[in-house]
Design a protein around this motif. Structure first.
Motif, PDB file in Angstrom:
ATOM      1  N   GLY A  71      79.412  21.315  46.772  1.00 47.64           N
ATOM      2  CA  GLY A  71      78.704  22.255  45.908  1.00 47.64           C
ATOM      3  C   GLY A  71      78.053  23.409  46.634  1.00 47.64           C
ATOM      4  N   ILE A  72      78.335  23.538  47.911  1.00 48.39           N
ATOM      5  CA  ILE A  72      77.796  24.656  48.696  1.00 48.39           C
ATOM      6  C   ILE A  72      78.985  25.334  49.367  1.00 48.39           C
ATOM      7  N   PRO A  73      79.059  26.676  49.315  1.00 49.32           N
ATOM      8  CA  PRO A  73      80.219  27.326  49.945  1.00 49.32           C
ATOM      9  C   PRO A  73      80.298  27.018  51.442  1.00 49.32           C
ATOM     10  N   LEU A  74      81.519  26.795  51.890  1.00 47.88           N
ATOM     11  CA  LEU A  74      81.728  26.518  53.320  1.00 47.88           C
ATOM     12  C   LEU A  74      82.458  27.694  53.926  1.00 47.88           C
TER      13      LEU A  74
ATOM     14  N   LEU B 262      85.167  28.782  51.537  1.00 47.41           N
ATOM     15  CA  LEU B 262      85.622  27.859  50.492  1.00 47.41           C
ATOM     16  C   LEU B 262      84.497  27.735  49.484  1.00 47.41           C
ATOM     17  N   ARG B 263      84.753  28.218  48.256  1.00 49.87           N
ATOM     18  CA  ARG B 263      83.682  28.169  47.248  1.00 49.87           C
ATOM     19  C   ARG B 263      83.664  26.812  46.573  1.00 49.87           C
ATOM     20  N   PRO B 264      82.537  26.400  46.055  1.00 47.55           N
ATOM     21  CA  PRO B 264      82.498  25.131  45.324  1.00 47.55           C
ATOM     22  C   PRO B 264      83.320  25.192  44.041  1.00 47.55           C
ATOM     23  N   ARG B 265      83.715  24.012  43.528  1.00 53.47           N
ATOM     24  CA  ARG B 265      84.572  23.988  42.359  1.00 53.47           C
ATOM     25  C   ARG B 265      83.863  24.507  41.125  1.00 53.47           C
TER      26      ARG B 265
ATOM     27  N   ARG C 121      87.518  21.124  55.730  1.00 55.77           N
ATOM     28  CA  ARG C 121      87.602  21.865  54.477  1.00 55.77           C
ATOM     29  C   ARG C 121      88.084  20.948  53.354  1.00 55.77           C
TER      30      ARG C 121
ATOM     31  N   ARG D 148      91.237  29.236  44.531  1.00 57.65           N
ATOM     32  CA  ARG D 148      90.259  28.690  45.464  1.00 57.65           C
ATOM     33  C   ARG D 148      90.817  28.615  46.871  1.00 57.65           C
TER      34      ARG D 148
END
Lengths: 116, 658
Positions: free
Chosen positions: B555-558, A49-52, B546, A77
Motif C-alpha cells: 500500500g505504499i509506492p515502491l 511501483l504504485r499500490p493496487r 517488487r 501498473r
C-alpha cells in the motif's frame, strides 16, 4: 585527458549520456519546452511501483545527462522491460507538472542493454 | 563494560548536590594547595649554592644576600596574594584578575603562562622525586622515565577520585615533611648549644671554580643564583586560584592558609639556609666540580644537613629523606588542582574546548586532569626524565602570571578607590592593599626579567615559544566558538517555521520485520508523501522485492533506483538531492531501518551501508535522518545482562522480570 581524471563519476556518466543523445538525434531534456512534441532518450533512473488501490499508473524517471523527465503510463501498473537502468527512446508531448517536465503515455522504444 | 573497573579505581559517582562535601577545611587545604611551595625549600637553597659554586667558595657568603632577597620576595608575594583572596572570593587566579582588570590579551598571556607552568610543575616535581628515589636505589636509575610515568598515573588516578580524598592522602607526607624539618632544626640547635661544631660531609671538599667572576659577570651570577632560588615561590598562585574549594568563610580561610604556608616555607627556607652556611655545605652540578670522581653520587644539600644534624640518630635521617621524596612527588598535586580549575574557567569563557568545563563522576574536572597528565607525560618522555633540562624551562610562567595578576590588582584597587563611597577607613585599607600589590607587581616584574635573561640560553626559549603558541590556539578556539554562535543566533521576531511539505522516504533492502516497522512509523508521522526506496544493485533481487511488494499489497509506492555502478549510497543521495532541488522549501525525512545487536562484532556484520549513508546525508541540508531501531534477540539479552549487573543485590527479582 586531465579533465577525465579530475571530473567526478557523475559528470562522466552525464557526459556519456549526452553524447548518446546527440548520436541518436534526440532532443536534450533541458531544452524541452512546455506543450512541445519531443523525442528524448536516456536511462530510467527510477521506476515506481504504485499500490493496487488508487489510480493504476506506471511512473519512471528518465535521465539523459542534461536533466530528468518523468514518463507516466496511465492505466497500467507495470510494463515488461520498463525497469531501472534500461535505456529507452520516448516521444510525446511535454507537460509541466509542478515545474518538472512529464510525458504522459509516450510512444516508447526499448534499447538493448549492454552490447550495442 | 568499563563501569566496574572505573568504579573500583575512582569510587562511586557523586551527585551534583554532594558538591559541598568536597570542600576543604584549612588543615586539608594546606597539603592540597601548598605541597609545591613547601617542597621547594628542599632544593631552593641547594640551587643557589650550586650557582655560586661556579665562582668558588669565596662567593658562598653571597648566599645570605640572595636568601634575604628571596625571603623578602616571598613575603611580598604572600601579602599581595592575600589581597587577591579577599578581592576575588570566586577564585582569583592570574587569569581572572587580569581579564577583569587588564583585558583579554593580558589574561590570555597569564593563562598560557600558567598552563605551561602547571605542566612543567608536574614534570619537574615528579622527576625530582624519582631522582631522590633513584639516588637512594641506583639500580632503578635506568627506569627513571618509566617510574616517573607511573607516578604521574598514580597522581592522576588520585585526583580523578576527587579533591577531598586526595587531600587526605597528601596530608601525611606534607605534614611529615614539615615536622621532619623542624625536628631537624631542634636537633641542630641542641647540638650547637651544647658546644658541638657540626660540619657537613661536603665541607672539606674543595670547590673547583670554572672561572673568576667580577663586575658584570659577578652580577649575572648573583642574578642567576637568585633566579634559581626563586623556585621557592612556585605554587603560591594555587591558593588564590582555589578559593572556591575552601570551606566557608572561603576568603578568610584561603588567606589564613596562605599565611600559614608563607610562615612554614619561610622558616624552613631560612633554617635550611642558615644550617647550610653554618655546616659549610658545598653543592655543585657535577661531582667533578667538588674534586670527586664523576661516578660519585653527591647527596643533596638537605640530605647533608639532615645527616649532620641527626648525627647517629640515623632513622630520623632516613625519615627526612623519605618524606622529602614523597612531598616532591606530591608537589605535582598543586598543579593537578590548578590546571583543571584554570582550564575549566578558560573553557567557560570559550578559550578552550567546552569538555574541559564538565565535571566528571567524582565532581572534579576530569578532562582537565587527564589533559594535564598527558601533557606532563609527553614532556617527561621527550626530555627523557632528565631533571636538569626540564628545570630550566620552569618558573618563567610563574612570574609572568605573578606580574600580570599583581598589576591587575593595582588596577582593581584604583578602580575601587575611584568609584567607592567608602569612608576614610575603607579607603585607607584599599590604598594600603594597592601599595602592597604595586610593590608585588614591580618586584615580580623585575624577577621575571632576571629569570628570563639568566635562563633563556639554558632552555627557557622553549617556553617562550610554547606560551605564544598556546595563546594563539586559545584565541583561535574562541574565534571559532564566536563564529558558530553568530551563525546560530536567531532574530528577535523569529518563530518556529514548519516546512511547506515533508516527504518521507523509507529505505528498503528486503521485505522483513524492521522494514514493516519503519513503514508503519513513517505513516504515523503523517508526512505529505510516503514512499519506499530501494536500490537495484542486483536486478534479480530488485525484481523479487517488487513482486513480493505487489503480492503483499503493502500500500505504499515502491521506487526502484538504478545503480549502474553497483553502489547504494550515491543513487539515494542523488535522489534525495533532486527532491530538495526541485522544491527547496520542502524537507525530506529519510527513515533507515536498523538492527540493534548486542555484541560489537555482530554490529560489524550489519548496518554498514546504513551508517555510511547516514554520514553522507548529514551534510545534505533539509534532510532529516531517522533510524528506526529493531532490537534483535541478542540486544535484548544484553539489556537483561546489564539490568542484572546494575542490581546485583536482587538477582531473583531480575529473573522474574525476564
Amino acid at each position: 585527458m586531465l579533465s577525465r581524471f579530475s571530473s567526478t563519476q557523475e559528470e562522466l556518466q552525464s557526459q556519456e549520456l549526452q553524447q548518446e543523445t546527440a548520436a541518436v538525434g534526440c532532443t536534450p531534456i533541458r531544452q524541452c519546452q512546455d506543450r512541445e512534441v519531443v523525442t528524448v532518450t536516456g536511462t530510467l533512473r527510477a521506476v515506481t511501483l504504485r499500490p493496487r488501490a488508487g489510480v493504476p499508473a506506471l511512473e519512471a524517471q528518465l535521465f539523459d545527462g542534461s536533466a530528468a523527465l518523468d514518463v507516466v503510463w496511465l492505466g497500467r501498473r507495470s510494463i515488461a522491460g520498463i525497469e531501472p537502468g534500461r535505456k529507452i527512446i520516448a516521444s510525446g508531448r511535454v507537460a509541466l507538472n509542478r515545474g518538472r517536465p512529464v510525458l504522459f503515455n509516450p510512444k516508447y522504444e526499448l534499447r538493448p542493454v549492454g552490447q550495442e | 563494560m568499563t563501569t566496574l573497573p572505573k568504579q573500583f579505581l575512582l569510587g562511586r559517582p557523586l551527585r551534583t548536590a554532594q558538591m559541598g562535601e568536597t570542600l576543604l577545611p584549612k588543615r586539608l587545604a594546606l597539603p592540597v594547595f601548598c605541597s609545591d611551595p613547601l617542597s621547594s625549600v628542599a632544593y631552593a637553597t641547594e640551587e643557589t649554592l650550586t650557582v655560586f659554586a661556579l665562582g668558588g667558595a669565596a662567593l658562598l657568603h653571597l648566599t645570605w644576600w640572595v636568601a634575604a632577597a628571596i625571603v623578602f620576595l616571598l613575603i611580598v608575594v604572600v601579602a599581595s596574594y592575600r589581597q587577591t583572596c579577599y578581592a576575588y572570593p570566586g577564585g582569583g587566579g592570574a587569569y581572572i584578575v587580569s581579564s577583569d582588570n587588564l583585558g583579554e590579551t593580558a589574561a590570555l598571556t597569564a593563562a598560557s603562562a600558567l598552563l605551561v607552568d602547571y605542566v612543567l610543575t608536574v614534570a619537574v616535581s615528579v622527576v625530582a622525586g624519582v631522582d631522590a628515589i633513584t639516588s637512594a636505589a641506583p639500580s632503578l636509575a635506568p627506569h627513571t622515565t618509566a617510574i616517573s610515568l607511573g607516578f604521574v598515573i598514580l597522581l592522576t588516578v588520585m585526583n580523578l577520585r576527587g579533591v577531598k580524598e586526595s587531600g587526605r592522602a597528601f596530608a601525611i607526607p606534607t605534614y611529615g615533611f614539615v615536622i621532619g624539618v623542624y625536628v631537624m632544626f631542634a636537633f641542630a640547635a641542641a647540638r650547637m648549644l651544647t658546644g658541638h661544631t657540626v660540619r657537613a660531609e661536603s665541607s672539606h671538599w674543595t670547590l673547583h671554580t670554572t672561572g673568576t667572576f667580577a663586575g658584570v659577570g659577578l652580577m649575572l651570577l648573583i642574578l642567576r643564583a637568585f633566579a634559581s632560588g626563586c623556585t621557592a615561590l612556585t605554587g603560591v598562585e594555587a591558593i588564590s586560584n582555589g578559593v572556591p574549594a575552601f570551606k566557608k568563610p572561603k576568603s578568610r580561610n584561603a588567606a589564613s592558609t596562605l599565611v600559614i604556608m608563607g610562615v612554614l616555607s619561610l622558616t624552613m627556607f631560612i633554617g635550611i639556609t642558615i644550617l647550610a652556611m653554618l655546616y659549610h655545605v658545598h653543592a655543585a652540578d657535577t661531582p667533578g666540580q667538588l674534586g670527586l670522581p664523576a661516578t660519585y653520587s653527591v647527596p643533596t644539600a638537605l640530605a647533608q644537613i639532615a645527616k649532620a644534624s641527626f648525627g647517629n640518630v640515623t632513622f630520623l635521617f632516613y625519615y627526612v629523606q623519605a618524606v622529602t621524596a614523597a612531598i616532591l612527588i606530591l608537589a605535582a598535586n598543586t598543579a593537578y588542582n590548578g590546571f583543571p580549575m584554570l582550564s575549566s574557567i578558560l573553557a567557560q569563557d570559550r578559550y578552550l574546548p567546552r569538555q574541559l568545563h564538565n565535571r566528571g563522576d567524582r565532581l572534579v574536572f576530569s578532562n582537565g586532569v587527564i589533559l594535564l597528565a598527558l601533557a606532563a607525560s609527553a614532556l617527561i618522555v621527550v626530555f627523557n626524565a632528565n631533571l636538569n633540562s626540564i628545570i630550566n624551562l620552569y618558573i618563567i610562567g610563574v612570574f609572568v602570571s605573578f606580574t600580570l595578576s599583581q598589576s591587575g590588582m593595582v588596577r582593581h584597587w584604583g578602580r575601587k578607590l575611584a568609584d567607592s563611597a567608602a569612608g576614610n577607613e575603607g579607603r585607607g585599607r584599599m590604598r594600603r592593599s594597592q601599595v602592597i600589590n604595586a610593590t608585588g607587581a614591580v618586584l615580580t616584574g623585575l624577577v621575571l626579567v632576571i629569570v628570563t635573561i639568566s635562563k633563556f640560553a639554558h632552555g627557557a626559549w622553549i617556553v617562550t615559544i610554547a606560551m605564544p603558541l598556546l595563546f594563539l590556539v586559545m584565541k583561535g578556539v574562541r574565534r571559532h566558538y564566536r563564529n558558530v554562535a553568530d551563525e546560530l543566533r536567531i532574530a528577535d521576531d523569529a518563530r518556529p517555521e514548519p516546512p511547506s511539505r515533508n516527504h518521507a522516504v523509507v529505505l528498503v533492502s528486503t521485505l522483513h520485520a524492521p522494514t514493516l516497522r519503519a513503514l508503519g512509523y513513517a505513516q504515523s508521522m503523517r508526512p505529505d508523501t510516503v514512499e519506499a526506496l530501494t536500490v537495484a544493485v542486483d536486478p534479480a533481487g530488485a525484481d523479487a522485492l517488487r513482486e513480493k511488494w505487489d503480492s503483499r499489497e503493502i500500500g505504499i509506492p515502491l521506487k526502484v533506483l538504478e545503480s549502474p555502478y553497483r553502489e547504494i549510497t550515491r543513487p539515494v543521495l542523488d535522489y534525495v538531492r533532486t527532491l530538495r532541488r526541485e522544491s527547496p522549501l520542502d524537507v525530506v525525512t529519510v527513515l533507515i531501518p536498523e538492527y540493534v545487536l548486542g555484541r560489537w562484532w555482530e554490529q560489524i556484520l550489519h548496518n554498514q551501508s546504513a551508517l555510511r549513508l547516514k554520514a553522507r546525508l548529514l551534510f545534505t541540508s533539509g534532510v532529516m535522518v531517522i533510524s528506526v531501531p529493531y532490537l534483535l534477540q541478542s540486544a535484548q539479552r544484553r539489556k537483561a545482562r546489564e539490568r542484572r549487573a546494575a542490581e546485583p543485590k536482587k538477582p531473583e527479582a531480575v529473573a522474574e522480570k525476564a
